[in-house]
Each structure stands twice: as C-alpha cells, then as structure tokens.
Design a protein around this motif. Structure first.
Motif, PDB file in Angstrom:
ATOM      1  N   ASP A  48       0.870  -1.170   0.000  1.00 52.68           N
ATOM      2  CA  ASP A  48       0.000   0.000   0.000  1.00 52.68           C
ATOM      3  C   ASP A  48       0.909   1.222   0.000  1.00 52.68           C
ATOM      4  O   ASP A  48       1.498   1.565   1.023  1.00 52.68           O
ATOM      5  N   ILE A  49       1.046   1.842  -1.168  1.00 54.91           N
ATOM      6  CA  ILE A  49       1.970   2.968  -1.325  1.00 54.91           C
ATOM      7  C   ILE A  49       1.162   4.160  -1.804  1.00 54.91           C
ATOM      8  O   ILE A  49       0.580   4.119  -2.885  1.00 54.91           O
ATOM      9  N   GLN A  50       1.095   5.207  -0.995  1.00 57.57           N
ATOM     10  CA  GLN A  50       0.260   6.357  -1.312  1.00 57.57           C
ATOM     11  C   GLN A  50       0.970   7.659  -0.982  1.00 57.57           C
ATOM     12  O   GLN A  50       1.737   7.728  -0.027  1.00 57.57           O
ATOM     13  N   GLY A  51       0.675   8.678  -1.769  1.00 55.61           N
ATOM     14  CA  GLY A  51       1.112  10.022  -1.432  1.00 55.61           C
ATOM     15  C   GLY A  51       2.595  10.250  -1.540  1.00 55.61           C
ATOM     16  O   GLY A  51       3.184  10.936  -0.708  1.00 55.61           O
ATOM     17  N   THR A  52       3.233   9.687  -2.564  1.00 52.16           N
ATOM     18  CA  THR A  52       4.647   9.966  -2.801  1.00 52.16           C
ATOM     19  C   THR A  52       4.719  11.181  -3.719  1.00 52.16           C
ATOM     20  O   THR A  52       4.545  11.069  -4.925  1.00 52.16           O
ATOM     21  N   SER A  53       4.967  12.348  -3.152  1.00 48.11           N
ATOM     22  CA  SER A  53       4.849  13.585  -3.909  1.00 48.11           C
ATOM     23  C   SER A  53       6.002  13.796  -4.878  1.00 48.11           C
ATOM     24  O   SER A  53       5.870  14.525  -5.851  1.00 48.11           O
ATOM     25  N   ALA A  54       7.139  13.190  -4.639  1.00 50.62           N
ATOM     26  CA  ALA A  54       8.283  13.297  -5.549  1.00 50.62           C
ATOM     27  C   ALA A  54       8.985  11.947  -5.598  1.00 50.62           C
ATOM     28  O   ALA A  54       8.864  11.127  -4.697  1.00 50.62           O
ATOM     29  N   GLY A  55       9.713  11.733  -6.667  1.00 51.73           N
ATOM     30  CA  GLY A  55      10.441  10.483  -6.799  1.00 51.73           C
ATOM     31  C   GLY A  55       9.589   9.391  -7.425  1.00 51.73           C
ATOM     32  O   GLY A  55       8.374   9.491  -7.553  1.00 51.73           O
ATOM     33  N   GLN A  56      10.262   8.327  -7.810  1.00 46.78           N
ATOM     34  CA  GLN A  56       9.616   7.210  -8.479  1.00 46.78           C
ATOM     35  C   GLN A  56       9.311   6.100  -7.486  1.00 46.78           C
ATOM     36  O   GLN A  56      10.048   5.876  -6.532  1.00 46.78           O
ATOM     37  N   VAL A  57       8.204   5.393  -7.712  1.00 46.31           N
ATOM     38  CA  VAL A  57       7.887   4.179  -6.970  1.00 46.31           C
ATOM     39  C   VAL A  57       8.353   3.000  -7.816  1.00 46.31           C
ATOM     40  O   VAL A  57       7.919   2.835  -8.958  1.00 46.31           O
ATOM     41  N   SER A  58       9.231   2.175  -7.275  1.00 51.31           N
ATOM     42  CA  SER A  58       9.776   1.039  -8.003  1.00 51.31           C
ATOM     43  C   SER A  58       9.646  -0.211  -7.130  1.00 51.31           C
ATOM     44  O   SER A  58      10.160  -0.247  -6.013  1.00 51.31           O
ATOM     45  N   VAL A  59       8.953  -1.221  -7.650  1.00 50.56           N
ATOM     46  CA  VAL A  59       8.762  -2.465  -6.912  1.00 50.56           C
ATOM     47  C   VAL A  59       9.181  -3.633  -7.794  1.00 50.56           C
ATOM     48  O   VAL A  59       8.718  -3.762  -8.925  1.00 50.56           O
ATOM     49  N   THR A  60      10.063  -4.484  -7.273  1.00 53.04           N
ATOM     50  CA  THR A  60      10.409  -5.751  -7.915  1.00 53.04           C
ATOM     51  C   THR A  60       9.977  -6.853  -6.962  1.00 53.04           C
ATOM     52  O   THR A  60      10.395  -6.884  -5.811  1.00 53.04           O
ATOM     53  N   THR A  61       9.111  -7.757  -7.443  1.00 53.54           N
ATOM     54  CA  THR A  61       8.542  -8.741  -6.537  1.00 53.54           C
ATOM     55  C   THR A  61       8.489 -10.123  -7.157  1.00 53.54           C
ATOM     56  O   THR A  61       8.201 -10.269  -8.344  1.00 53.54           O
ATOM     57  N   ALA A  62       8.776 -11.127  -6.328  1.00 50.56           N
ATOM     58  CA  ALA A  62       8.672 -12.513  -6.769  1.00 50.56           C
ATOM     59  C   ALA A  62       7.212 -12.963  -6.799  1.00 50.56           C
ATOM     60  O   ALA A  62       6.874 -13.901  -7.512  1.00 50.56           O
ATOM     61  N   GLY A  63       6.370 -12.310  -6.016  1.00 49.72           N
ATOM     62  CA  GLY A  63       4.933 -12.528  -6.133  1.00 49.72           C
ATOM     63  C   GLY A  63       4.433 -13.848  -5.592  1.00 49.72           C
ATOM     64  O   GLY A  63       4.696 -14.891  -6.168  1.00 49.72           O
ATOM     65  N   GLY A  64       3.705 -13.802  -4.494  1.00 49.79           N
ATOM     66  CA  GLY A  64       3.159 -15.004  -3.905  1.00 49.79           C
ATOM     67  C   GLY A  64       1.800 -15.353  -4.474  1.00 49.79           C
ATOM     68  O   GLY A  64       1.346 -14.747  -5.440  1.00 49.79           O
ATOM     69  N   PRO A  65       1.135 -16.311  -3.855  1.00 54.02           N
ATOM     70  CA  PRO A  65      -0.132 -16.808  -4.412  1.00 54.02           C
ATOM     71  C   PRO A  65      -1.315 -15.861  -4.270  1.00 54.02           C
ATOM     72  O   PRO A  65      -2.337 -16.089  -4.890  1.00 54.02           O
TER      73      PRO A  65
END
Length: 133
Positions: A48-65
């Motif tokens: 749950d990523i909200q309200g990042t006023s500057a910069g990039q959101v970067s997520v690398t995930t193996a991803g569960g079920p």
C-alpha cells in the motif's frame, strides 16, 4: 505476518525483503522527497503505497499466491517488475500525477487496474496467465 508502516519521510524509502521471506505488509505513505524502492525476493506481500509527492515508486517482486499491490497519488512514475517466480497478483494503480507507469510481468496470472494517469505513458508487458484481466 510481518507489517511495516513508514510515513511522512523526507528523502526516500528503500526496502529489501530477503529470499526466505514469507508474508509481509508494506504500508508507505507521505514521502515528500526521494524514491520508494522495494525489492522482494520471495513470499506473499501486500503493498500500500500512497502520497509519494516526488520520486519514483519502483517495486520488484517474486509474487506469492495472493499478492495485492495498491499504488496511488504518486509524484514521478511507477515501475513494477514481477519476476519469473510470480503466481497471482492484483495491481491497482491510480492518480499518478506525472511520469510513466511501467509494469513487466514475467509469470503468473494478474489483475491490472490503472486509472487517472495525468501525464506519461502506461506500458504493460505480461506473460499472461490463464485468468488475467
């Protein structure tokens, strides 16, 4: 189940979840500067990523079920990479104020909802599972 709440930071957030991780909840809100970077090598996580006023959101995930990812009100783009170990994930991305939204999914069945991207391009590359929407 591990929970992590990070809010109102000034110069970015970087989280690495190691190879033996199982279940984690990430709640990141109100970062006023810097990038938000999360690398998850295994497990099933809720983001749950909200309200990042500057910069990039970067997520690398193996991803569960049963992994859920909610990203909203970002300031400079969203980049998500779902690795070859991923199974089932739900992506909900809305209100990106500028920058591109890029999702690369190498495996699994995922649901994508992308709404209200005011500038930038939406780019999705997916291997596509049997129940993907």
């Amino acid at each position: 189940t591990e929970t992590m709440a990070i809010s109102n930071t000034g110069n970015g957030v970087s989280i690495t979840s190691m190879a033996d991780a199982t279940e984690q909840d990430f709640d990141i809100t109100g970062t006023t500067g810097g990038n938000v970077t999360i690398v998850s090598l295994s497990g099933t996580h809720d983001y749950d990523i909200q309200g990042t006023s500057a910069g990039q959101v970067s997520v690398t995930t193996a991803g569960g079920p049963a992994e859920n990812m909610y990203v909203a009100n970002t300031g400079n783009g969203v980049s998500i990479t779902s690795t070859e170990n991923a199974t089932v994930q739900d992506f909900f991305i809305r209100s990106t104020n500028r920058g591109d939204v890029s999702i690369v999914s190498l495996a699994g069945s995922h649901d994508y909802t992308v709404q209200d991207t005011s500038t930038g391009q939406v780019s999705i590359a997916t291997a596509g599972g049997p129940t993907e929407t």
